[in-house]
Motif scaffolding. Sequence first.
Motif, mmCIF file in Angstrom:
data_model
loop_
_atom_site.group_PDB
_atom_site.id
_atom_site.type_symbol
_atom_site.label_atom_id
_atom_site.label_comp_id
_atom_site.label_asym_id
_atom_site.label_seq_id
_atom_site.Cartn_x
_atom_site.Cartn_y
_atom_site.Cartn_z
ATOM 1 N N LYS A 72 0.783 -1.101 0.029
ATOM 2 C CA LYS A 72 -0.093 0.214 -0.020
ATOM 3 C C LYS A 72 0.772 1.288 -0.005
ATOM 4 C CE LYS A 72 -3.880 0.519 0.724
ATOM 5 N NZ LYS A 72 -5.062 0.809 -0.002
ATOM 6 N N ASP A 73 1.808 1.199 0.760
ATOM 7 C CA ASP A 73 2.668 2.545 1.049
ATOM 8 C C ASP A 73 4.079 2.023 1.319
ATOM 9 O OD1 ASP A 73 4.004 4.664 2.060
ATOM 10 O OD2 ASP A 73 2.150 5.605 2.169
ATOM 11 N N ARG A 74 4.932 2.221 0.492
ATOM 12 C CA ARG A 74 6.420 1.662 0.680
ATOM 13 C C ARG A 74 7.113 2.622 1.797
ATOM 14 N NH1 ARG A 74 9.162 -1.420 -3.039
ATOM 15 N NH2 ARG A 74 7.138 -1.664 -3.747
ATOM 16 N N ASN A 75 6.749 3.868 1.888
ATOM 17 C CA ASN A 75 7.250 4.604 3.032
ATOM 18 C C ASN A 75 6.720 4.127 4.405
ATOM 19 O OD1 ASN A 75 8.863 6.413 1.375
ATOM 20 N ND2 ASN A 75 6.968 7.330 0.743
ATOM 21 N N VAL A 76 5.744 3.904 4.558
ATOM 22 C CA VAL A 76 5.053 3.531 5.963
ATOM 23 C C VAL A 76 5.639 2.013 5.958
ATOM 24 C CG1 VAL A 76 3.017 2.474 6.785
ATOM 25 C CG2 VAL A 76 2.724 4.543 5.454
ATOM 26 N N TYR A 77 6.064 1.079 5.132
ATOM 27 C CA TYR A 77 6.603 -0.087 5.341
ATOM 28 C C TYR A 77 7.991 0.282 5.671
ATOM 29 C CZ TYR A 77 9.240 -4.208 3.998
ATOM 30 O OH TYR A 77 10.067 -5.495 4.088
ATOM 31 N N TYR A 78 8.976 1.006 5.243
ATOM 32 C CA TYR A 78 10.085 1.197 5.698
ATOM 33 C C TYR A 78 10.091 1.936 7.392
ATOM 34 C CZ TYR A 78 12.206 -0.265 1.249
ATOM 35 O OH TYR A 78 12.646 -0.774 0.029
ATOM 36 N N ARG A 79 9.269 2.714 7.412
ATOM 37 C CA ARG A 79 8.960 3.470 8.628
ATOM 38 C C ARG A 79 8.950 2.618 9.777
ATOM 39 N NH1 ARG A 79 5.000 6.623 7.864
ATOM 40 N NH2 ARG A 79 5.960 8.452 7.164
ATOM 41 N N SER A 80 7.841 1.747 9.733
ATOM 42 C CA SER A 80 7.247 0.862 10.646
ATOM 43 C C SER A 80 8.395 -0.234 10.829
ATOM 44 C CB SER A 80 5.888 0.307 10.106
ATOM 45 O OG SER A 80 4.935 1.360 9.703
#
Length: 211
Positions: A72-80
């Motif tokens: 869904k959102d690569r930035n959210v993936y990396y952040r989380s």
Amino acid sequence: MKNKLAPYLPLAWLLSIPVLNICYGFLNRGGSDTAQLITAWDRLIPFVPAFIIPYLIWYPYVFLMFIVFFRKDRNVYYRSLTLTCVGLAVCYLVFYLYQTTFPRPEIGQDGVLNWLVGIVYQMDAPYNCFPSIHVLTSYIVVKAAYQCKLSRLANAAVCATSGIIILSTLFVKQHVLMDVVGGIVLAEMLYFWIGRKIFKPGREKRAAHGL
């Protein structure tokens, strides 16, 4: 084949979680100065074997949600994932410096649920309690789900699942209330000190445009 798999290679970073969990086994033992954080409120919480089910689905649930974030959102993936790994490292440091324990109740001999609780108790010694990793990761998943802008139904399902997992840590007597509070506070601190500074909105937009 390689070209088809290349877009999914960042999912391999999920292996950092089980690699870090190796430290858990080394630290899951007591010492002469092991502390207890039990309060009067904890003694009022009953032992409910049925909560072993949500307690056990925690690990696959977290991994499944990271895959959802990845899609869904690569930035959210990396952040989380970054916050989870840093959070695990912080937890292990706390376990080493301030080991806590929680005496477990007597469990019955009959029934599948009691049998599952017994397996968990055998495999996981009653240490490494504060802060709760179950709570830390489940809370991070909730925050990430909102950042991914999932549907209302999906967000409600994530909140409900994470909430039941957090409650399960108390009802199967793996953690006390202070462990839950510690996990939530740690997650919020990580988001404030790391999530907001490393993954700033402006920086994410520039990265998306290759700048």
